[in-house]
Design a protein around this motif. Structure first.
Motif, PDB file in Angstrom:
ATOM      1  N   GLY A 177      -0.930 -24.673  52.737  1.00 42.01           N
ATOM      2  CA  GLY A 177      -0.042 -25.368  52.885  1.00 42.01           C
ATOM      3  C   GLY A 177      -0.395 -26.783  53.224  1.00 42.01           C
ATOM      4  N   ILE A 178       0.143 -27.925  52.423  1.00 40.39           N
ATOM      5  CA  ILE A 178      -0.325 -29.304  52.397  1.00 40.39           C
ATOM      6  C   ILE A 178       0.991 -30.147  53.111  1.00 40.39           C
ATOM      7  CG2 ILE A 178      -1.928 -29.064  50.815  1.00 40.39           C
ATOM      8  CD1 ILE A 178      -0.066 -30.695  49.113  1.00 40.39           C
ATOM      9  N   ASP A 179       0.515 -31.251  53.924  1.00 40.04           N
ATOM     10  CA  ASP A 179       1.680 -32.228  54.339  1.00 40.04           C
ATOM     11  C   ASP A 179       1.036 -33.607  54.322  1.00 40.04           C
ATOM     12  OD1 ASP A 179      -0.327 -32.634  56.595  1.00 40.04           O
ATOM     13  OD2 ASP A 179       0.991 -32.091  57.977  1.00 40.04           O
ATOM     14  N   HIS A 180      -0.041 -33.980  53.543  1.00 39.48           N
ATOM     15  CA  HIS A 180      -0.490 -35.244  53.367  1.00 39.48           C
ATOM     16  C   HIS A 180      -1.400 -35.174  52.032  1.00 39.48           C
ATOM     17  CE1 HIS A 180      -3.794 -33.664  55.951  1.00 39.48           C
ATOM     18  NE2 HIS A 180      -4.498 -34.110  55.218  1.00 39.48           N
ATOM     19  N   VAL A 181      -1.486 -36.238  51.446  1.00 41.44           N
ATOM     20  CA  VAL A 181      -2.215 -36.577  50.303  1.00 41.44           C
ATOM     21  C   VAL A 181      -3.685 -36.269  50.564  1.00 41.44           C
ATOM     22  CG1 VAL A 181      -2.930 -38.008  48.362  1.00 41.44           C
ATOM     23  CG2 VAL A 181      -0.732 -38.233  49.124  1.00 41.44           C
ATOM     24  N   GLY A 182      -4.450 -35.540  49.581  1.00 38.24           N
ATOM     25  CA  GLY A 182      -5.778 -35.090  49.674  1.00 38.24           C
ATOM     26  C   GLY A 182      -6.205 -34.001  50.215  1.00 38.24           C
ATOM     27  N   MET A 184      -4.699 -30.649  49.557  1.00 39.23           N
ATOM     28  CA  MET A 184      -5.114 -29.717  48.884  1.00 39.23           C
ATOM     29  C   MET A 184      -6.441 -29.882  48.315  1.00 39.23           C
ATOM     30  SD  MET A 184      -4.047 -27.041  47.321  1.00 39.23           S
ATOM     31  CE  MET A 184      -2.174 -27.014  47.593  1.00 39.23           C
ATOM     32  N   ASP A 185      -6.967 -30.907  47.848  1.00 41.16           N
ATOM     33  CA  ASP A 185      -8.191 -31.121  47.236  1.00 41.16           C
ATOM     34  C   ASP A 185      -9.547 -30.554  48.272  1.00 41.16           C
ATOM     35  OD1 ASP A 185      -7.313 -32.460  45.127  1.00 41.16           O
ATOM     36  OD2 ASP A 185      -7.641 -34.394  45.630  1.00 41.16           O
ATOM     37  N   ARG A 186      -9.273 -30.859  49.447  1.00 42.55           N
ATOM     38  CA  ARG A 186     -10.085 -30.455  50.456  1.00 42.55           C
ATOM     39  C   ARG A 186     -10.199 -28.655  50.514  1.00 42.55           C
ATOM     40  NH1 ARG A 186     -13.037 -31.719  55.337  1.00 42.55           N
ATOM     41  NH2 ARG A 186     -11.930 -34.043  55.529  1.00 42.55           N
ATOM     42  N   MET A 187      -9.069 -28.394  50.416  1.00 44.32           N
ATOM     43  CA  MET A 187      -8.924 -26.793  50.445  1.00 44.32           C
ATOM     44  C   MET A 187      -9.484 -25.976  49.144  1.00 44.32           C
ATOM     45  SD  MET A 187      -5.495 -25.960  53.003  1.00 44.32           S
ATOM     46  CE  MET A 187      -4.403 -26.896  51.902  1.00 44.32           C
ATOM     47  N   LYS A 219       0.586 -30.642  45.234  1.00 37.84           N
ATOM     48  CA  LYS A 219       0.469 -29.106  45.170  1.00 37.84           C
ATOM     49  C   LYS A 219      -0.068 -28.521  43.765  1.00 37.84           C
ATOM     50  CE  LYS A 219       4.438 -28.406  48.455  1.00 37.84           C
ATOM     51  NZ  LYS A 219       3.527 -27.849  49.833  1.00 37.84           N
ATOM     52  N   ALA A 220       0.255 -29.499  42.822  1.00 34.40           N
ATOM     53  CA  ALA A 220      -0.251 -28.835  41.542  1.00 34.40           C
ATOM     54  C   ALA A 220      -1.671 -28.982  41.400  1.00 34.40           C
ATOM     55  CB  ALA A 220       0.192 -29.631  40.374  1.00 34.40           C
ATOM     56  N   ARG A 221      -2.352 -29.708  42.346  1.00 38.83           N
ATOM     57  CA  ARG A 221      -3.756 -29.678  42.381  1.00 38.83           C
ATOM     58  C   ARG A 221      -4.595 -28.184  42.940  1.00 38.83           C
ATOM     59  NH1 ARG A 221      -5.130 -35.113  41.957  1.00 38.83           N
ATOM     60  NH2 ARG A 221      -7.122 -35.065  42.560  1.00 38.83           N
ATOM     61  N   ILE A 222      -3.765 -27.342  43.188  1.00 37.52           N
ATOM     62  CA  ILE A 222      -4.141 -26.069  43.394  1.00 37.52           C
ATOM     63  C   ILE A 222      -4.756 -25.405  41.816  1.00 37.52           C
ATOM     64  CG2 ILE A 222      -2.111 -24.776  43.234  1.00 37.52           C
ATOM     65  CD1 ILE A 222      -2.771 -22.905  45.579  1.00 37.52           C
ATOM     66  N   PHE A 223      -4.263 -25.763  40.942  1.00 41.06           N
ATOM     67  CA  PHE A 223      -4.572 -25.252  39.755  1.00 41.06           C
ATOM     68  C   PHE A 223      -5.817 -26.054  39.296  1.00 41.06           C
ATOM     69  CE2 PHE A 223       0.074 -24.793  39.939  1.00 41.06           C
ATOM     70  CZ  PHE A 223       0.001 -23.513  39.989  1.00 41.06           C
ATOM     71  N   HIS A 224      -7.036 -25.817  40.049  1.00 38.57           N
ATOM     72  CA  HIS A 224      -8.408 -26.419  39.622  1.00 38.57           C
ATOM     73  C   HIS A 224      -8.886 -25.970  38.345  1.00 38.57           C
ATOM     74  CE1 HIS A 224     -10.868 -23.004  40.862  1.00 38.57           C
ATOM     75  NE2 HIS A 224      -9.831 -22.618  41.533  1.00 38.57           N
ATOM     76  N   PRO A 225      -9.776 -26.659  37.600  1.00 33.89           N
ATOM     77  CA  PRO A 225     -10.577 -26.591  36.358  1.00 33.89           C
ATOM     78  C   PRO A 225     -11.066 -25.139  36.413  1.00 33.89           C
ATOM     79  CG  PRO A 225     -10.850 -28.702  36.967  1.00 33.89           C
ATOM     80  CD  PRO A 225     -10.079 -27.946  38.215  1.00 33.89           C
ATOM     81  N   GLY A 226     -11.670 -24.267  37.324  1.00 33.18           N
ATOM     82  CA  GLY A 226     -12.438 -23.373  37.275  1.00 33.18           C
ATOM     83  C   GLY A 226     -11.401 -22.083  37.360  1.00 33.18           C
ATOM     84  N   LEU A 241       5.326 -32.025  34.995  1.00 33.75           N
ATOM     85  CA  LEU A 241       4.336 -33.012  35.717  1.00 33.75           C
ATOM     86  C   LEU A 241       3.342 -31.922  36.255  1.00 33.75           C
ATOM     87  CD1 LEU A 241       3.191 -35.111  37.533  1.00 33.75           C
ATOM     88  CD2 LEU A 241       4.852 -34.691  39.175  1.00 33.75           C
ATOM     89  N   ILE A 242       3.604 -30.666  36.670  1.00 32.25           N
ATOM     90  CA  ILE A 242       2.777 -29.873  37.506  1.00 32.25           C
ATOM     91  C   ILE A 242       1.633 -29.115  36.385  1.00 32.25           C
ATOM     92  CG2 ILE A 242       2.734 -27.479  38.187  1.00 32.25           C
ATOM     93  CD1 ILE A 242       5.413 -28.215  39.820  1.00 32.25           C
ATOM     94  N   GLU A 243       2.239 -29.004  35.164  1.00 28.40           N
ATOM     95  CA  GLU A 243       1.351 -28.345  34.220  1.00 28.40           C
ATOM     96  C   GLU A 243       0.526 -29.434  33.533  1.00 28.40           C
ATOM     97  OE1 GLU A 243       3.374 -26.268  30.932  1.00 28.40           O
ATOM     98  OE2 GLU A 243       2.935 -24.277  32.188  1.00 28.40           O
ATOM     99  N   ARG A 244       1.005 -30.678  33.784  1.00 29.05           N
ATOM    100  CA  ARG A 244       0.280 -31.966  33.009  1.00 29.05           C
ATOM    101  C   ARG A 244      -1.095 -32.116  34.274  1.00 29.05           C
ATOM    102  NH1 ARG A 244       3.971 -35.261  32.510  1.00 29.05           N
ATOM    103  NH2 ARG A 244       3.737 -36.792  34.167  1.00 29.05           N
TER     104      ARG A 244
END
Length: 302
Positions: A177-182, A184-187, A219-226, A241-244
Motif C-alpha cells: 500500500g502507498i500513500d505518497h510518491v516514491g 512504491m519504488d522503495r518497496m 501504483k503501476a510501478r509495481i509492474f517492474h522490469p524484472g 496509463l497503467i500499461e504504459r
C-alpha cells in the motif's frame, strides 16, 4: 520469543553478524541472538532488534533506554547520533546512514537467503487484503506460504512482513500500500515481486498524491522490469496509463469470470470452471478480488 509472524530468529544473527546486511557499523558487540525485528518500542522483548525510526509524531530514538530495559538485542540508529546512543544503552548499537533504508536492506538480504520462494505483490486502493487472503489460502495448499500479517503493507510494514518467510517457504503474498510518491519504488526495490496484481485505482490519499492519474502511475510501478507476470482488474480506471507505465501487456481479470449466488449474510456460493465453493464474506466487490486471486494461483500452477 520472536513475533508470531517472524522467523528471523532461525538465522541466529548477532548484532555483529547482521550488521553487514544493512551496511551498519556495529558498536558494543556481544553474543546475544536476535529473535525479531521491531519498529514499535512497545513490541520489543528479549532479543528484539529495534529500528529507531523517526516518524511524523514520534522519534524512535527517544525510546532507546526503554527497549534496552526490555531486553533488546541491539538498536539501529543514525550514525550522526551513534555516540549519543552508546551513552544511553548498554546493548549493541548499529549505526547506519538512514534507519529506514537499513530496514529495507536487511529485509532484502533476508529474502536473498531464500532462493526457492515465489513472491507476489498486491496493490490497489481497496481489495488488497481480500485478494491477499484468498490467494494465500490457495497457495498454502500448494506449499508453505507467508503473507502480510494484518495491515503491515506500507514502506515500514512490508520489510517486517518479509521476515515471515521461512527456509521452506514456497510463496510470499504481500500487500503493498502507498500513500505518497516514491513509496512504491522503495518497496519494489526491496521485494522485487515475481508476480504483481493491481486491484483498482480510487481516491484514497488524493491529498498527498494530487490526482487519480498520479495514483495510477505510482501504483503501476509495481509492474517492474524484472516481473514474470502482471495482473490487473478489467474495471480498473486508467488502464492505458497503467500499461504504459508497466511497459508490458497485463493479464486482465473480471468478476464475470465467476458464477455467483448471493446467500445474503452467509456470503456467496461461487462456481469457477466447474468447481463450486462458498465464501463467507459479503459484498459484490469481493467477487473480483476472488477472481484475481484465482487467476494468479492458476498462473502459479494451482
Amino acid at each position: 520469543m520472536s513475533s508470531g509472524y517472524q522467523h528471523i530468529d532461525a538465522c541466529r544473527f548477532t548484532a555483529a553478524s547482521i550488521a553487514p546486511l544493512m551496511h551498519a557499523d556495529c558498536l558494543n558487540a556481544n553474543t546475544t541472538l536476535i529473535t525479531d525485528v521491531q519498529i514499535d518500542s512497545r513490541a520489543c522483548t528479549k532479543g528484539s532488534l529495534f529500528f529507531a525510526l523517526k516518524g511524523e509524531k514520534n522519534d524512535g530514538f527517544s525510546f532507546l533506554s526503554d527497549v534496552c530495559d526490555q531486553g533488546a538485542a541491539a538498536v539501529v540508529v543514525p550514525k550522526s547520533r551513534a555516540k549519543e546512543a552508546r551513552a544511553r544503552v548498554s546493548c549493541p548499537v548499529l549505526a547506519v546512514d538512514d534507519v529506514l533504508t537499513a530496514l529495507h536492506d536487511l529485509a532484502q538480504s533476508y529474502l536473498q537467503r531464500l532462493s526457492s520462494v515465489k513472491t507476489i505483490g498486491i496493490t490497489g486502493s481497496c481489495g488488497k487484503s481480500t485478494t491477499k487472503e484468498a490467494l494465500s489460502r490457495i497457495t498454502a495448499v500448494m506449499g508453505p506460504t507467508a503473507k502480510t500479517p494484518g495491515n503491515l503493507n506500507s514502506e515500514y510494514g512490508l520489510p517486517l512482513s518479509m521476515f515471515g518467510l521461512q527456509e521452506d517457504s514456497r510463496y510470499g503474498v504481500f500487500e503493498m500500500g502507498i500513500d505518497h510518491v516514491g513509496e512504491m519504488d522503495r518497496m519494489v526495490g526491496t521485494l522485487k515481486p515475481s508476480i504483481a496484481l493491481l486491484t483498482n485505482i480510487g481516491i484514497s490519499h488524493l491529498e498527498k498524491m494530487g490526482s487519480q492519474e498520479v495514483i495510477a502511475e505510482q501504483k503501476a510501478r509495481i509492474f517492474h522490469p524484472g516481473l514474470e507476470a502482471g495482473f490487473v482488474s478489467s474495471n480498473c480506471s486508467h488502464l492505458d496509463l497503467i500499461e504504459r507505465v508497466a511497459g508490458r501487456n497485463l493479464v486482465r481479470y473480471d468478476s464475470n469470470e465467476i458464477s455467483a449466488i448471493d446467500l445474503g449474510l452467509d456470503g456467496w456460493m461461487l462456481t469457477y470452471e466447474g468447481h463450486t465453493f462458498s465464501v463467507k464474506s459479503v459484498g459484490r466487490h469481493l467477487l473480483e478480488d476472488v477472481v484475481g486471486a484465482i487467476r494468479v494461483a492458476r498462473y502459479l500452477g494451482a
